[in-house]
Design an enzyme around this catalytic site. Structure first.
Site, PDB file in Angstrom:
ATOM      1  N   LYS A  67       0.809  -1.220   0.000  1.00  0.00           N
ATOM      2  CA  LYS A  67       0.000   0.000   0.000  1.00  0.00           C
ATOM      3  C   LYS A  67       0.844   1.273   0.000  1.00  0.00           C
ATOM      4  O   LYS A  67       0.373   2.329  -0.448  1.00  0.00           O
ATOM      5  CB  LYS A  67      -0.951   0.004   1.196  1.00  0.00           C
ATOM      6  N   ASN A  88      -4.882   2.075  -1.528  1.00  0.00           N
ATOM      7  CA  ASN A  88      -5.470   0.743  -1.658  1.00  0.00           C
ATOM      8  C   ASN A  88      -6.286   0.603  -2.941  1.00  0.00           C
ATOM      9  O   ASN A  88      -6.777  -0.473  -3.248  1.00  0.00           O
ATOM     10  CB  ASN A  88      -6.345   0.397  -0.446  1.00  0.00           C
ATOM     11  N   ASP A 103      -9.925   2.795   2.287  1.00  0.00           N
ATOM     12  CA  ASP A 103      -9.952   2.050   3.550  1.00  0.00           C
ATOM     13  C   ASP A 103     -10.626   2.851   4.661  1.00  0.00           C
ATOM     14  O   ASP A 103     -11.397   2.308   5.453  1.00  0.00           O
ATOM     15  CB  ASP A 103      -8.524   1.692   3.995  1.00  0.00           C
ATOM     16  N   ALA A 131      -0.036   0.452  14.500  1.00  0.00           N
ATOM     17  CA  ALA A 131       0.312   1.716  13.836  1.00  0.00           C
ATOM     18  C   ALA A 131       0.793   1.486  12.412  1.00  0.00           C
ATOM     19  O   ALA A 131       1.688   2.176  11.929  1.00  0.00           O
ATOM     20  CB  ALA A 131       1.375   2.459  14.657  1.00  0.00           C
ATOM     21  N   GLY A 132       0.177   0.519  11.732  1.00  0.00           N
ATOM     22  CA  GLY A 132       0.521   0.257  10.341  1.00  0.00           C
ATOM     23  C   GLY A 132      -0.347   1.063   9.394  1.00  0.00           C
ATOM     24  O   GLY A 132      -0.999   2.033   9.782  1.00  0.00           O
ATOM     25  N   GLY A 133      -0.365   0.645   8.120  1.00  0.00           N
ATOM     26  CA  GLY A 133      -1.134   1.354   7.106  1.00  0.00           C
ATOM     27  C   GLY A 133      -2.614   1.398   7.400  1.00  0.00           C
ATOM     28  O   GLY A 133      -3.273   2.420   7.184  1.00  0.00           O
ATOM     29  N   ARG A 155       3.737  -1.222  19.757  1.00  0.00           N
ATOM     30  CA  ARG A 155       5.041  -1.636  20.276  1.00  0.00           C
ATOM     31  C   ARG A 155       6.110  -0.592  19.939  1.00  0.00           C
ATOM     32  O   ARG A 155       6.931  -0.239  20.775  1.00  0.00           O
ATOM     33  CB  ARG A 155       5.434  -2.993  19.694  1.00  0.00           C
ATOM     34  N   GLY A 245     -14.512  -7.490  11.231  1.00  0.00           N
ATOM     35  CA  GLY A 245     -13.642  -6.849  10.253  1.00  0.00           C
ATOM     36  C   GLY A 245     -14.110  -6.908   8.817  1.00  0.00           C
ATOM     37  O   GLY A 245     -13.640  -6.136   7.977  1.00  0.00           O
TER      38      GLY A 245
END
Length: 281
Positions: A67, A88, A103, A131-133, A155, A245
């Protein structure tokens, strides 16, 4: 017109996007197909993208892990994709490839469909885990909906701080550790698990303990294989409301389809159909 659409990512052979978009094509009265273009990480990415573009596609989706990487292969980005820093959906306009991000609206629309009441109080306290895309898009979407308190637990603190930097002046965001998230869990009205932890085959994994979870909270997990993740299972045992989800998958796809075809399609009972397909997988 015969639409040629597709998806790039890895791995994607089990993707339900072809089924979703075939339903949309049928509802819109359009002809077309939706193909999978799996690009293994050891393949030359730019060369593979050139090959995909030569397939005469009208548009394609992008999923993990590409992405962000896809951005350098596109001609321009729309406002949302530029702000989020991830794409995306790619749309061909006047011979140029434009990167978009659906998204964020996929997540907020799905949540609004099942839990409209939370949108009536924009001071609700929200926790994003990861804390990703996906987290970047969801943070952006919730912020656009006017929510003013969105904390991020991760993390790696620097990744969470990069998302917090997107915050508007009226959005208050604290970056906290996963341990702090566990300890403070009772204060949040909405908890969103945005990582791939708990996805098949590691279905017993959870990212944090839900021991301190308040029963009035809504707990959301963007993982949809399995549909009822261990995280959601534990949340329901604590009496919390749960949000699956698959709704993000469905509604982001609907927005992408509209970008490609200019056709608005009703979701109708597709939410429940997709849920049943996932429960049987």
């Amino acid at each position: 017109m015969n639409y040629r659409l597709g998806l790039i990512g890895f791995p994607i052979q089990q993707s339900l996007s072809p089924w979703i978009h075939q339903q949309f094509l049928k509802q819109a009265g359009l002809e077309g197909d939706y193909c999978l273009f799996e690009i293994a990480p050891d393949r030359p990415f730019e060369k593979e993208i050139s090959r995909v573009k030569n397939e005469q596609l009208d548009g394609f989706n992008v999923t993990v892990p590409y992405k962000k990487r896809i951005i350098d292969c596109l001609d321009d980005l729309d406002e949302d994709a530029r702000a989020i820093g991830a794409v995306n959906t790619a749309v061909q306009r006047n011979g140029k490839w434009i990167g978009c991000n659906t998204d964020w609206i996929g997540y907020t629309t799905g949540l609004k469909h099942h839990y409209p009441s939370i949108f009536q109080n924009t001071t609700s306290s929200i926790l994003l885990i990861g804390a990703g895309g996906a987290a970047r898009g969801i943070f952006y979407g919730l912020m656009k909906e006017g929510f003013t308190r969105i904390d991020i637990a991760n993390r790696t603190q620097s990744s969470a701080e990069a998302i917090a930097a997107l915050a508007r002046t009226n959005t208050h965001t604290s970056v906290i550790t996963l341990q702090e998230a566990e300890n403070r869990l009772a204060q949040y009205d909405l908890i969103v698990q945005t990582t791939n932890i708990g996805m098949k085959p590691n279905v017993t994994d959870t990212i944090i303990s839900l021991e301190q979870l308040h029963e009035d909270s809504i707990v959301s997990d963007i993982v949809y294989q399995p549909l009822n993740t261990e995280f959601l299972h534990q949340a329901s045992q604590k009496g919390a409301s749960i949000h699956y989800g698959h709704t993000m998958l469905l509604y982001q796809a609907r927005t992408a389809f509209e970008l490609w075809t200019s056709k608005q399609v009703p979701v109708d009972d597709m939410d429940e159909q997709l849920k049943r397909k996932l429960e049987g997988s």
